[in-house]
Design a protein around this motif. Structure first.
Motif, PDB file in Angstrom:
ATOM      1  N   LEU A  39       0.795  -1.228   0.000  1.00 43.92           N
ATOM      2  CA  LEU A  39       0.000   0.000   0.000  1.00 43.92           C
ATOM      3  C   LEU A  39       0.832   1.285   0.000  1.00 43.92           C
ATOM      4  O   LEU A  39       0.490   2.219  -0.727  1.00 43.92           O
ATOM      5  CB  LEU A  39      -0.993  -0.002   1.163  1.00 43.92           C
ATOM      6  CG  LEU A  39      -2.241  -0.848   0.933  1.00 43.92           C
ATOM      7  CD1 LEU A  39      -3.146  -0.818   2.152  1.00 43.92           C
ATOM      8  CD2 LEU A  39      -3.000  -0.402  -0.287  1.00 43.92           C
ATOM      9  N   PRO A  40       1.920   1.402   0.770  1.00 44.73           N
ATOM     10  CA  PRO A  40       2.692   2.652   0.685  1.00 44.73           C
ATOM     11  C   PRO A  40       3.246   2.916  -0.714  1.00 44.73           C
ATOM     12  O   PRO A  40       3.183   4.043  -1.210  1.00 44.73           O
ATOM     13  CB  PRO A  40       3.826   2.441   1.694  1.00 44.73           C
ATOM     14  CG  PRO A  40       3.304   1.440   2.650  1.00 44.73           C
ATOM     15  CD  PRO A  40       2.424   0.538   1.842  1.00 44.73           C
ATOM     16  N   TYR A  43       0.384   3.788  -3.080  1.00 45.34           N
ATOM     17  CA  TYR A  43      -0.035   5.171  -2.849  1.00 45.34           C
ATOM     18  C   TYR A  43       0.894   6.136  -3.596  1.00 45.34           C
ATOM     19  O   TYR A  43       0.430   7.081  -4.235  1.00 45.34           O
ATOM     20  CB  TYR A  43      -0.025   5.455  -1.345  1.00 45.34           C
ATOM     21  CG  TYR A  43      -0.517   6.823  -0.956  1.00 45.34           C
ATOM     22  CD1 TYR A  43      -1.874   7.080  -0.834  1.00 45.34           C
ATOM     23  CD2 TYR A  43       0.369   7.852  -0.694  1.00 45.34           C
ATOM     24  CE1 TYR A  43      -2.328   8.325  -0.467  1.00 45.34           C
ATOM     25  CE2 TYR A  43      -0.073   9.103  -0.324  1.00 45.34           C
ATOM     26  CZ  TYR A  43      -1.420   9.335  -0.209  1.00 45.34           C
ATOM     27  OH  TYR A  43      -1.869  10.573   0.156  1.00 45.34           O
ATOM     28  N   ASN A  44       2.199   5.888  -3.524  1.00 49.35           N
ATOM     29  CA  ASN A  44       3.140   6.737  -4.263  1.00 49.35           C
ATOM     30  C   ASN A  44       2.932   6.623  -5.767  1.00 49.35           C
ATOM     31  O   ASN A  44       3.034   7.614  -6.491  1.00 49.35           O
ATOM     32  CB  ASN A  44       4.581   6.379  -3.900  1.00 49.35           C
ATOM     33  CG  ASN A  44       4.963   6.893  -2.539  1.00 49.35           C
ATOM     34  OD1 ASN A  44       4.411   7.882  -2.063  1.00 49.35           O
ATOM     35  ND2 ASN A  44       5.896   6.228  -1.900  1.00 49.35           N
ATOM     36  N   LEU A  46       0.125   6.033  -7.228  1.00 49.47           N
ATOM     37  CA  LEU A  46      -1.090   6.790  -7.545  1.00 49.47           C
ATOM     38  C   LEU A  46      -0.822   8.294  -7.535  1.00 49.47           C
ATOM     39  O   LEU A  46      -1.422   9.033  -8.319  1.00 49.47           O
ATOM     40  CB  LEU A  46      -2.208   6.429  -6.566  1.00 49.47           C
ATOM     41  CG  LEU A  46      -2.752   5.013  -6.723  1.00 49.47           C
ATOM     42  CD1 LEU A  46      -3.781   4.714  -5.641  1.00 49.47           C
ATOM     43  CD2 LEU A  46      -3.357   4.817  -8.095  1.00 49.47           C
ATOM     44  N   ARG A  47       0.086   8.744  -6.675  1.00 50.85           N
ATOM     45  CA  ARG A  47       0.475  10.162  -6.696  1.00 50.85           C
ATOM     46  C   ARG A  47       1.119  10.519  -8.029  1.00 50.85           C
ATOM     47  O   ARG A  47       0.844  11.575  -8.605  1.00 50.85           O
ATOM     48  CB  ARG A  47       1.462  10.465  -5.567  1.00 50.85           C
ATOM     49  CG  ARG A  47       0.835  10.736  -4.251  1.00 50.85           C
ATOM     50  CD  ARG A  47       1.846  11.116  -3.188  1.00 50.85           C
ATOM     51  NE  ARG A  47       2.779  12.133  -3.629  1.00 50.85           N
ATOM     52  CZ  ARG A  47       4.072  12.128  -3.330  1.00 50.85           C
ATOM     53  NH1 ARG A  47       4.597  11.162  -2.611  1.00 50.85           N
ATOM     54  NH2 ARG A  47       4.848  13.102  -3.745  1.00 50.85           N
ATOM     55  N   LEU A 103      -0.643  15.256  -0.617  1.00 53.32           N
ATOM     56  CA  LEU A 103      -0.715  13.794  -0.648  1.00 53.32           C
ATOM     57  C   LEU A 103       0.554  13.161  -0.090  1.00 53.32           C
ATOM     58  O   LEU A 103       0.494  12.113   0.557  1.00 53.32           O
ATOM     59  CB  LEU A 103      -0.982  13.311  -2.073  1.00 53.32           C
ATOM     60  CG  LEU A 103      -2.373  13.651  -2.625  1.00 53.32           C
ATOM     61  CD1 LEU A 103      -2.478  13.239  -4.080  1.00 53.32           C
ATOM     62  CD2 LEU A 103      -3.463  13.009  -1.800  1.00 53.32           C
ATOM     63  N   CYS A 106       0.165  13.322   3.592  1.00 56.54           N
ATOM     64  CA  CYS A 106      -0.800  12.316   4.048  1.00 56.54           C
ATOM     65  C   CYS A 106      -0.199  10.912   4.059  1.00 56.54           C
ATOM     66  O   CYS A 106      -0.667  10.049   4.803  1.00 56.54           O
ATOM     67  CB  CYS A 106      -2.045  12.333   3.162  1.00 56.54           C
ATOM     68  SG  CYS A 106      -3.073  13.781   3.391  1.00 56.54           S
ATOM     69  N   HIS A 107       0.823  10.683   3.254  1.00 56.58           N
ATOM     70  CA  HIS A 107       1.464   9.366   3.202  1.00 56.58           C
ATOM     71  C   HIS A 107       1.934   8.941   4.589  1.00 56.58           C
ATOM     72  O   HIS A 107       1.759   7.794   4.985  1.00 56.58           O
ATOM     73  CB  HIS A 107       2.635   9.403   2.223  1.00 56.58           C
ATOM     74  CG  HIS A 107       3.322   8.095   2.053  1.00 56.58           C
ATOM     75  ND1 HIS A 107       4.307   7.652   2.907  1.00 56.58           N
ATOM     76  CD2 HIS A 107       3.166   7.122   1.130  1.00 56.58           C
ATOM     77  CE1 HIS A 107       4.724   6.473   2.516  1.00 56.58           C
ATOM     78  NE2 HIS A 107       4.052   6.126   1.432  1.00 56.58           N
ATOM     79  N   PHE A 110      -1.191   7.935   6.693  1.00 52.91           N
ATOM     80  CA  PHE A 110      -1.821   6.685   6.285  1.00 52.91           C
ATOM     81  C   PHE A 110      -0.920   5.475   6.496  1.00 52.91           C
ATOM     82  O   PHE A 110      -1.398   4.381   6.772  1.00 52.91           O
ATOM     83  CB  PHE A 110      -2.234   6.740   4.814  1.00 52.91           C
ATOM     84  CG  PHE A 110      -3.278   7.773   4.505  1.00 52.91           C
ATOM     85  CD1 PHE A 110      -4.261   8.106   5.414  1.00 52.91           C
ATOM     86  CD2 PHE A 110      -3.277   8.422   3.291  1.00 52.91           C
ATOM     87  CE1 PHE A 110      -5.221   9.055   5.131  1.00 52.91           C
ATOM     88  CE2 PHE A 110      -4.237   9.371   2.985  1.00 52.91           C
ATOM     89  CZ  PHE A 110      -5.208   9.688   3.910  1.00 52.91           C
ATOM     90  N   PHE A 111       0.392   5.662   6.330  1.00 51.42           N
ATOM     91  CA  PHE A 111       1.332   4.545   6.373  1.00 51.42           C
ATOM     92  C   PHE A 111       2.503   4.864   7.298  1.00 51.42           C
ATOM     93  O   PHE A 111       3.639   5.019   6.845  1.00 51.42           O
ATOM     94  CB  PHE A 111       1.848   4.231   4.964  1.00 51.42           C
ATOM     95  CG  PHE A 111       0.758   4.129   3.947  1.00 51.42           C
ATOM     96  CD1 PHE A 111      -0.118   3.065   3.968  1.00 51.42           C
ATOM     97  CD2 PHE A 111       0.593   5.110   2.988  1.00 51.42           C
ATOM     98  CE1 PHE A 111      -1.134   2.976   3.038  1.00 51.42           C
ATOM     99  CE2 PHE A 111      -0.420   5.024   2.054  1.00 51.42           C
ATOM    100  CZ  PHE A 111      -1.287   3.956   2.081  1.00 51.42           C
TER     101      PHE A 111
END
Length: 149
Positions: A39-40, A43-44, A46-47, A103, A106-107, A110-111
């Motif tokens: 997931l981390p 997420y990157n 997706l950024r 974002l 926020c990383h 979230f992580f």
């Protein structure tokens, strides 16, 4: 789909082997090893894809839409009023940059296990998770075997 498969392949196989050695079931592998592991990075990814989306959005608007900011840019560019065009272009760039930085911030929330969080992010994350941890700790104290005697 390609991004998810690439990110999943980057997961260290030693983590899966260790979990299997400790007796993890397939569902536990996914929920406790694979998802927290990918997931981390996902997420990157997706950024980064959001940055590409911004780029394609601006290009598509410049080609097809003649209203809003794009219409304004097109009209002012036609009349060579570049003093009105450049601030809008800079505004679009700043909006994308601020979104990306938000974002990135926020990383860490979230992580927190990913290790890319600064002191401010850790403070916010601990402030957000503190009530939940306190409630769980209180529930554990109440249901501890020593209390049942």
């Amino acid at each position: 789909v390609l991004v998810v498969s690439k990110t999943t392949r980057l997961l260290d196989p030693a983590l899966l082997e260790a979990a299997q050695t400790l007796g993890a079931k397939p569902r536990q592998l996914i929920t406790n090893v694979v998802l927290p592991g990918i997931l981390p990075n996902l997420y990157n990814d997706l950024r980064i894809l959001l940055g590409w989306a911004w780029t394609w959005l601006v290009i598509a608007e410049l080609i097809g839409v003649k209203s809003g900011l794009t219409g304004f840019l097109d009209t002012q560019g036609t009349f060579r009023n570049f003093d009105r065009v450049f601030p809008i272009i800079i505004l679009i760039g700043i909006t994308g940059f601020v979104t990306d930085q938000f974002l990135a911030w926020c990383h860490g929330i979230f992580f927190p296990w990913a290790g890319k969080n600064g002191p401010v992010t850790r403070a916010v994350a601990s402030a957000v998770t503190w009530p939940v941890k306190t409630i769980i700790a209180g529930a554990r104290r109440i249901t501890a075997p020593s209390d049942l005697k």
